[in-house]
Scaffold this active site. Structure first.
Site: not given
Ligand code: PGA
Length: 249
Positions: A9, A11, A95, A97, A166, A172, A212
């Site tokens: 992803n 983003k 997701h 976000e 997640e 992140g 992460s």
């Molecule tokens: P990350 O993000 O691997 O940077 O923690 C995962 C995601 O948001 O799908």
């Protein structure tokens, strides 16, 4: 047999040149791979067409977001129908976000699930608890509710759904769920799918871990019997790191 999947992803990152270069680097890694699993890339929607045009690998491309209506007066939006016509095969729904920053609620997510399925897109449906919900011990309730949203889907529709767990506190942040924490939740999700649908749906739905995930922890996470791959953010922006995660599956 459940599909093993590693999805990147991206983003809202990369300029168009960087996106094409990274895609080509990842394609080269995937081409040398044994192909026993699927590799997906979710770029910014404006790059989807260019990446589809240069794609000579087995990588499939997906959309990070879309509007649930097929067409109409929705300035600035892109529909699942348009993405499908472009050659997109996958879409993300739910997701964290999108849920938190863009305030997408259950009704929005259900509309998106239906739109994606009607347009024959495969969906990665994301779920995850906040740090507060983790620390107050409410995480099973939270994930149970989020998975419960799928209950109106038919068994046939569930064939097009992959689930990504997640935990928001791990996205992140560099703070990963331990393999034990992730495995516990993945076991719970599979049991929940069995209670909502049946054993067949529970057994055939791929469950990905995200948050992460890195070359350092991927192997231990993927070794858990109910973790069928990963949804990777930060580490998918570096071909080598992403390649190591693919190799870990
Ligand atoms: P990350 O993000 O691997 O940077 O923690 C995962 C995601 O948001 O799908």
């Amino acid at each position: 047999m459940r599909k093993k999947i590693v999805a990147g992803n991206w983003k809202m990152n990369l300029n168009v040149h960087e996106a094409k270069l990274l895609f080509q680097e990842i394609s080269a890694i995937v081409s040398k791979d044994n192909g026993a699993h699927e590799v997906l890339i979710f770029p910014s929607s404006i790059y989807i067409e260019s990446l589809l045009n240069i794609n000579q690998s087995s990588i499939e491309i997906g959309a990070q977001n879309f509007h649930h209506q097929n067409k109409g007066a929705f300035t600035g939006e892109v529909s699942a129908m348009q993405l499908k016509q472009l050659g997109c095969k996958w879409a993300l729904v739910g997701h964290s976000e999108r849920r938190t920053i863009f305030h997408e609620n259950d009704a929005d997510l259900l509309n998106k699930l239906k739109a994606a399925l009607e347009n024959d897109l495969q969906v990665i449906y994301c779920c995850g608890e906040s740090l507060n919900e983790r620390e107050s011990g409410m995480y099973f309730e939270k994930i149970g509710e989020q998975i419960g949203l799928l209950k109106t889907l038919s068994q046939n529709e569930m064939n097009h759904i992959t689930i990504a767990y997640e935990p928001i506190w791990a996205i992140g942040t560099g703070k990963t769920a331990s393999p034990a924490q992730a495995a516990e939740m993945h076991d719970f999700i599979r049991t929940k799918l069995e209670s909502i649908f049946n054993l067949e749906v529970a057994d055939s739905t791929s469950l990905l871990y995200g948050g992460s995930c890195s070359p350092q922890n991927a192997k231990d996470l993927f070794a858990c019997s109910n973790i069928d791959g990963g949804l990777i953010g930060g580490a998918s922006l570096q071909a080598n790191a992403f390649g190591e995660i693919i190799a870990a599956i």
